[in-house]
Write a protein that holds these residues in place. Structure first.
Motif, mmCIF file in Angstrom:
data_model
loop_
_atom_site.group_PDB
_atom_site.id
_atom_site.type_symbol
_atom_site.label_atom_id
_atom_site.label_comp_id
_atom_site.label_asym_id
_atom_site.label_seq_id
_atom_site.Cartn_x
_atom_site.Cartn_y
_atom_site.Cartn_z
ATOM 1 N N LEU A 136 0.819 -1.203 0.000
ATOM 2 C CA LEU A 136 0.000 0.000 0.000
ATOM 3 C C LEU A 136 0.862 1.265 0.000
ATOM 4 N N ASP A 137 1.940 1.296 0.787
ATOM 5 C CA ASP A 137 2.820 2.476 0.812
ATOM 6 C C ASP A 137 3.458 2.716 -0.556
ATOM 7 N N ASP A 138 3.826 1.641 -1.244
ATOM 8 C CA ASP A 138 4.417 1.783 -2.573
ATOM 9 C C ASP A 138 3.383 2.304 -3.573
ATOM 10 N N LEU A 139 2.154 1.830 -3.470
ATOM 11 C CA LEU A 139 1.080 2.320 -4.334
ATOM 12 C C LEU A 139 0.845 3.812 -4.111
ATOM 13 N N ARG A 140 0.843 4.213 -2.853
ATOM 14 C CA ARG A 140 0.658 5.633 -2.539
ATOM 15 C C ARG A 140 1.802 6.469 -3.126
ATOM 16 N N ALA A 141 3.026 5.987 -2.986
ATOM 17 C CA ALA A 141 4.183 6.715 -3.516
ATOM 18 C C ALA A 141 4.120 6.792 -5.040
ATOM 19 N N LEU A 142 3.714 5.699 -5.669
ATOM 20 C CA LEU A 142 3.580 5.694 -7.127
ATOM 21 C C LEU A 142 2.511 6.682 -7.570
ATOM 22 N N GLN A 144 1.523 9.350 -5.965
ATOM 23 C CA GLN A 144 2.037 10.706 -5.738
ATOM 24 C C GLN A 144 2.991 11.094 -6.869
ATOM 25 N N GLY A 145 3.856 10.190 -7.255
ATOM 26 C CA GLY A 145 4.790 10.483 -8.334
ATOM 27 C C GLY A 145 4.083 10.707 -9.665
ATOM 28 N N MET A 146 3.108 9.862 -9.988
ATOM 29 C CA MET A 146 2.365 10.014 -11.237
ATOM 30 C C MET A 146 1.598 11.334 -11.253
ATOM 31 N N ARG A 147 0.996 11.694 -10.125
ATOM 32 C CA ARG A 147 0.281 12.972 -10.038
ATOM 33 C C ARG A 147 1.229 14.146 -10.276
ATOM 34 N N ALA A 148 2.431 14.061 -9.710
ATOM 35 C CA ALA A 148 3.409 15.136 -9.877
ATOM 36 C C ALA A 148 3.817 15.269 -11.345
ATOM 37 N N VAL A 149 4.063 14.145 -12.002
ATOM 38 C CA VAL A 149 4.448 14.183 -13.420
ATOM 39 C C VAL A 149 3.316 14.779 -14.251
ATOM 40 N N LEU A 150 2.097 14.302 -14.026
ATOM 41 C CA LEU A 150 0.954 14.815 -14.788
ATOM 42 C C LEU A 150 0.724 16.304 -14.518
ATOM 43 N N ARG A 151 0.934 16.727 -13.280
ATOM 44 C CA ARG A 151 0.750 18.138 -12.925
ATOM 45 C C ARG A 151 1.731 19.026 -13.700
ATOM 46 N N VAL A 152 3.014 18.640 -13.750
ATOM 47 C CA VAL A 152 3.974 19.484 -14.462
ATOM 48 C C VAL A 152 3.776 19.416 -15.977
ATOM 49 N N MET A 153 3.060 18.388 -16.458
ATOM 50 C CA MET A 153 2.739 18.288 -17.873
ATOM 51 C C MET A 153 1.463 19.069 -18.192
ATOM 52 N N GLY A 154 0.794 19.587 -17.145
ATOM 53 C CA GLY A 154 -0.415 20.369 -17.352
ATOM 54 C C GLY A 154 -1.664 19.532 -17.570
ATOM 55 N N VAL A 155 -1.630 18.275 -17.146
ATOM 56 C CA VAL A 155 -2.796 17.399 -17.306
ATOM 57 C C VAL A 155 -3.717 17.608 -16.118
ATOM 58 N N PRO A 156 -4.983 17.977 -16.365
ATOM 59 C CA PRO A 156 -5.912 18.172 -15.241
ATOM 60 C C PRO A 156 -6.208 16.837 -14.556
ATOM 61 N N LEU A 157 -6.249 16.883 -13.247
ATOM 62 C CA LEU A 157 -6.488 15.673 -12.464
ATOM 63 C C LEU A 157 -7.766 15.795 -11.658
ATOM 64 N N GLU A 158 -8.412 14.670 -11.475
ATOM 65 C CA GLU A 158 -9.601 14.626 -10.611
ATOM 66 C C GLU A 158 -9.146 14.321 -9.191
ATOM 67 N N GLY A 159 -9.897 14.846 -8.232
ATOM 68 C CA GLY A 159 -9.666 14.528 -6.832
ATOM 69 C C GLY A 159 -8.336 14.835 -6.372
#
Length: 159
Positions: A136-142, A144-159
């Motif tokens: 579960l901790d690894d899933l959470r870290a993954l 978080q990392g994916m959200r960060a990458v998508l954020r800097v790419m300008g991809v809108p995220l839900e939730g």
């Protein structure tokens, strides 16, 4: 305030992390190649036709024959033939430009968009099976990392 040695150390760590992440991405890409083969082989399209579709899918306004010819570095006559064949497959359509009635725009159809999506998603799909085996901790870290990458790419995220 960080000292020069601390900044250098964090710079070295950053480079090492980026190198390891690039290697991991390469391993994922290599693993995904077999899943890309089926959609690619089942498409009755040439590489040039796929290039035209990719250009059109990434453009909100479609394209013109002249613009596509410039982008591909080929003649207008060659582009016209590519468009004819894609139109015959139902993947693009020619429409009159609303601003300049002398211009015909080429728009990707839902089938053309679906074709490109099918090919691209085969490459980028992360199989759920290995993810289900993560702690579960690894899933959470993954996540978080994916959200960060998508954020800097300008991809809108839900939730």
């Amino acid at each position: 305030m960080a000292t020069a040695n601390e900044r250098q150390g964090s710079g070295d760590e950053r480079r090492a992390l980026l190198d390891r992440l690039a290697a991991m991405q390469d391993a994922l890409d290599t693993t995904a190649l077999p899943s890309m083969l089926e959609p690619l082989m089942s498409m009755d399209l040439t590489i040039q036709q796929l290039k035209v579709l990719m250009i059109l899918v990434t453009s909100d306004e479609g394209g013109t024959g002249a613009g596509l010819a410039r982008a591909l570095g080929i003649s207008l006559a060659s582009v016209s033939g590519l468009i004819d064949r894609l139109e015959g497959h139902g993947m693009v359509e020619r429409v009159e430009d609303e601003r300049d009635h002398r211009v015909r725009r080429v728009l990707v159809t839902p089938l053309g968009r679906q074709t490109v999506h099918r090919l691209v998603s085969a490459q980028s799909q992360m199989s759920r099976e290995p993810l289900e085996k993560l702690e579960l901790d690894d899933l959470r870290a993954l996540e978080q990392g994916m959200r960060a990458v998508l954020r800097v790419m300008g991809v809108p995220l839900e939730g």
